[in-house]
Design an enzyme around this catalytic site. Structure first.
Site, PDB file in Angstrom:
ATOM      1  N   GLU A  97      46.862-113.001 -72.541  1.00  0.00           N
ATOM      2  CA  GLU A  97      45.858-113.998 -72.867  1.00  0.00           C
ATOM      3  C   GLU A  97      44.798-113.433 -73.803  1.00  0.00           C
ATOM      4  OE1 GLU A  97      46.255-116.968 -69.107  1.00  0.00           O
ATOM      5  OE2 GLU A  97      44.798-115.375 -68.847  1.00  0.00           O
ATOM      6  N   CYS A 110      38.023-112.026 -77.350  1.00  0.00           N
ATOM      7  CA  CYS A 110      38.350-111.021 -76.343  1.00  0.00           C
ATOM      8  C   CYS A 110      39.863-110.823 -76.361  1.00  0.00           C
ATOM      9  CB  CYS A 110      37.859-111.539 -74.988  1.00  0.00           C
ATOM     10  SG  CYS A 110      38.263-110.462 -73.616  1.00  0.00           S
ATOM     11  N   CYS A 117      48.189-104.342 -66.306  1.00  0.00           N
ATOM     12  CA  CYS A 117      47.337-103.155 -66.332  1.00  0.00           C
ATOM     13  C   CYS A 117      47.741-102.226 -65.199  1.00  0.00           C
ATOM     14  CB  CYS A 117      45.860-103.553 -66.169  1.00  0.00           C
ATOM     15  SG  CYS A 117      44.722-102.160 -66.359  1.00  0.00           S
ATOM     16  N   CYS A 121      42.201-101.948 -60.352  1.00  0.00           N
ATOM     17  CA  CYS A 121      40.831-102.176 -59.882  1.00  0.00           C
ATOM     18  C   CYS A 121      40.874-103.300 -58.839  1.00  0.00           C
ATOM     19  CB  CYS A 121      39.904-102.541 -61.050  1.00  0.00           C
ATOM     20  SG  CYS A 121      39.766-101.206 -62.261  1.00  0.00           S
ATOM     21  N   CYS A 124      39.990-107.224 -59.784  1.00  0.00           N
ATOM     22  CA  CYS A 124      40.439-107.769 -61.069  1.00  0.00           C
ATOM     23  C   CYS A 124      41.772-108.486 -60.935  1.00  0.00           C
ATOM     24  CB  CYS A 124      40.556-106.632 -62.084  1.00  0.00           C
ATOM     25  SG  CYS A 124      41.149-107.189 -63.701  1.00  0.00           S
ATOM     26  N   CYS A 344      35.869-113.182 -67.470  1.00  0.00           N
ATOM     27  CA  CYS A 344      36.220-111.780 -67.239  1.00  0.00           C
ATOM     28  C   CYS A 344      37.009-111.624 -65.959  1.00  0.00           C
ATOM     29  CB  CYS A 344      34.966-110.944 -66.981  1.00  0.00           C
ATOM     30  SG  CYS A 344      33.981-110.676 -68.375  1.00  0.00           S
TER      31      CYS A 344
HETATM   32  N1  SAH Z   1      40.346-102.044 -68.634  1.00  0.00           N
HETATM   33  C1  SAH Z   1      39.161-102.259 -69.399  1.00  0.00           C
HETATM   34  C2  SAH Z   1      39.077-103.615 -70.075  1.00  0.00           C
HETATM   35  C3  SAH Z   1      39.465-104.852 -69.300  1.00  0.00           C
HETATM   36  S1  SAH Z   1      38.406-105.540 -68.102  1.00  0.00           S
HETATM   37  C4  SAH Z   1      37.945-102.034 -68.522  1.00  0.00           C
HETATM   38  O1  SAH Z   1      38.108-101.766 -67.341  1.00  0.00           O
HETATM   39  O2  SAH Z   1      36.841-102.055 -69.017  1.00  0.00           O
HETATM   40  C5  SAH Z   1      37.056-106.311 -68.852  1.00  0.00           C
HETATM   41  C6  SAH Z   1      35.844-106.375 -67.910  1.00  0.00           C
HETATM   42  O3  SAH Z   1      35.978-107.424 -66.913  1.00  0.00           O
HETATM   43  C7  SAH Z   1      35.681-105.091 -67.139  1.00  0.00           C
HETATM   44  O4  SAH Z   1      34.346-104.704 -67.110  1.00  0.00           O
HETATM   45  C8  SAH Z   1      36.159-105.492 -65.776  1.00  0.00           C
HETATM   46  O5  SAH Z   1      35.693-104.613 -64.808  1.00  0.00           O
HETATM   47  C9  SAH Z   1      35.617-106.904 -65.668  1.00  0.00           C
HETATM   48  N2  SAH Z   1      36.234-107.655 -64.566  1.00  0.00           N
HETATM   49  C10 SAH Z   1      37.443-107.470 -64.036  1.00  0.00           C
HETATM   50  N3  SAH Z   1      37.671-108.346 -63.030  1.00  0.00           N
HETATM   51  C11 SAH Z   1      36.574-109.115 -62.937  1.00  0.00           C
HETATM   52  C12 SAH Z   1      36.213-110.230 -62.121  1.00  0.00           C
HETATM   53  N4  SAH Z   1      37.072-110.726 -61.222  1.00  0.00           N
HETATM   54  N5  SAH Z   1      35.009-110.790 -62.312  1.00  0.00           N
HETATM   55  C13 SAH Z   1      34.169-110.329 -63.258  1.00  0.00           C
HETATM   56  N6  SAH Z   1      34.471-109.281 -64.066  1.00  0.00           N
HETATM   57  C14 SAH Z   1      35.635-108.685 -63.917  1.00  0.00           C
END
Ligand code: SAH
Length: 366
Positions: A97, A110, A117, A121, A124, A344
């Site tokens: 996406e 974005c 991935c 985390c 996420c 995000c």
């Molecule tokens: N892997 C990279 C880029 C992708 S994530 C990174 O970790 O930075 C882009 C951003 O969205 C990151 O800061 C991530 O922590 C945040 N993110 C992930 N899941 C989220 C969620 N459920 N709600 C809000 N932000 C989130």
């Protein structure tokens, strides 16, 4: 039986230097790269036959040897608030996406860097999908190409896409070579011509890759911090067990050192009762006090099956107030594109995971 035709090279996989070398290998002058890049990125023409400043013979040779093939858009969704989300179809059922977020003073695209991935985390949505593979240069820059075509972006008129962030699916620093080439094309005047500081890479903190990035790129850096202590960050961002906070912060200091006007953007997703207390905010402020910084507070965006909740507005305001009182720049990111799950951490696509979910299932069965 006739031999299969040789595979054609996708010119979207080549940055300016590669493209010059490609033309030299055809016995052509390197400046052909300039002409072709203008067609691809400025005019958005991908049919060699239409490149009228190249000789007919060269156009025919190009059509034999090469192609210009962006990934296909499977779905183009527009949100009520003007955000856009594209579902981009890749091979074997995989989709990624790409999201566009318009604001009064800028338009941010974005883009994704991997299919799924591998980082896992805990908060996420992409992590739930598992990991398939790295995107090619063509698949990364192709997202920008498709979005700019879909938005009717004009190079010389009012630019719609002014900023690009590598904050979609995937960990960009685990796809280092392709991400660097694609971000070079985003910044190249013959590419999309976005200024260096308006292209931002977001990482969970792959420390050795950050040192390498410093040597080859000037793009802006965002770091997904989310916790002020190793204990909590180990839980939220498991990569922290490999590269703990002290090492990560040293790499970030090095990244911006001797670069005027540079700062690190820290992303901090606010999870109710997990990392959102005033004590967490004070610890965060102490941690990054000596680094030129901006903190982006991101209200958690829920997705099906998550165990976390978004912090309430009062908790978010208190957290932000503590950072401001410590002299930090801190903004709360507005949630956009809610109606199309474009926020995000909500990017999911369709990922044929290789392994991890199966491994998890096997572990659970033991
Ligand atoms: N892997 C990279 C880029 C992708 S994530 C990174 O970790 O930075 C882009 C951003 O969205 C990151 O800061 C991530 O922590 C945040 N993110 C992930 N899941 C989220 C969620 N459920 N709600 C809000 N932000 C989130």
């Amino acid at each position: 039986m006739t031999a299969p035709p040789p595979a054609r090279i996708n010119l979207l996989d080549l940055d300016r230097r590669d493209l010059e070398a490609f033309f030299v290998s055809l016995g052509e002058k390197p400046f052909r790269a300039t002409q072709v890049m203008k067609w691809i990125y400025h005019e958005r023409v991908i049919d060699f036959a239409a490149m009228t400043n190249l000789s007919k013979a060269l156009r025919e040779r190009l059509a034999e040897r090469a192609e210009i093939r962006p990934p296909a858009v499977a779905l183009d969704q527009a949100s009520r608030d003007g955000s856009h989300k594209w579902l981009i179809r890749l091979d074997s059922g995989n989709c990624i996406e790409t999201v566009f977020i318009p604001e009064p003073d800028r338009g941010t695209l974005c883009v994704s860097s991997q299919i799924g991935c591998p980082l896992d985390c805990s908060f996420c949505a992409t992590a739930q999908q598992g990991f398939n593979r790295n995107l090619t240069v063509a698949e990364i820059i192709g997202q920008v190409w498709q979005a700019s075509r879909s938005l009717g972006d004009a190079r010389n008129g009012n630019r719609v896409i002014t900023n690009i962030v590598l904050m979609g699916m995937g960990e960009p620093l685990l796809n280092f070579a392709n991400v660097v080439k694609a971000t070079d094309l985003m910044q190249d005047d013959l590419g999309f011509g976005i200024s260096k500081r308006r292209v931002t890479l977001s990482t969970a903190g792959v420390v050795p890759a950050l040192y390498r990035l410093r040597d080859v790129s000037e793009i802006s850096l965002a770091v997904s911090l989310h916790a002020p202590s190793d204990e909590l960050r180990n839980e939220l961002v498991p990569l922290n067990r490999k590269y703990p906070l002290a090492e990560l912060l040293a790499a970030c200091r090095h990244y911006i050192a001797d670069r005027p006007h540079r700062r690190v953007t820290w992303e901090y997703v606010l999870l109710e009762g997990v990392n959102d207390s005033e004590a967490h905010a004070r610890a965060l402020a102490a941690l990054i006090e000596d680094i030129p910084s901006k903190v982006n507070l991101i209200p958690f965006n829920p997705f099906p099956g998550t165990r976390y909740r978004r912090s309430g507005p009062a908790a978010i305001a208190r957290f932000q107030a503590v950072l401001l009182a410590h002299g930090l720049t801190a903004v709360t990111r507005k949630t956009r594109g809610d109606d199309i799950a474009a926020a995000c951490g909500q990017l999911a696509g369709q990922v044929q995971a290789r392994g991890r979910r199966l491994e998890r299932a096997a572990r659970a069965a033991r």
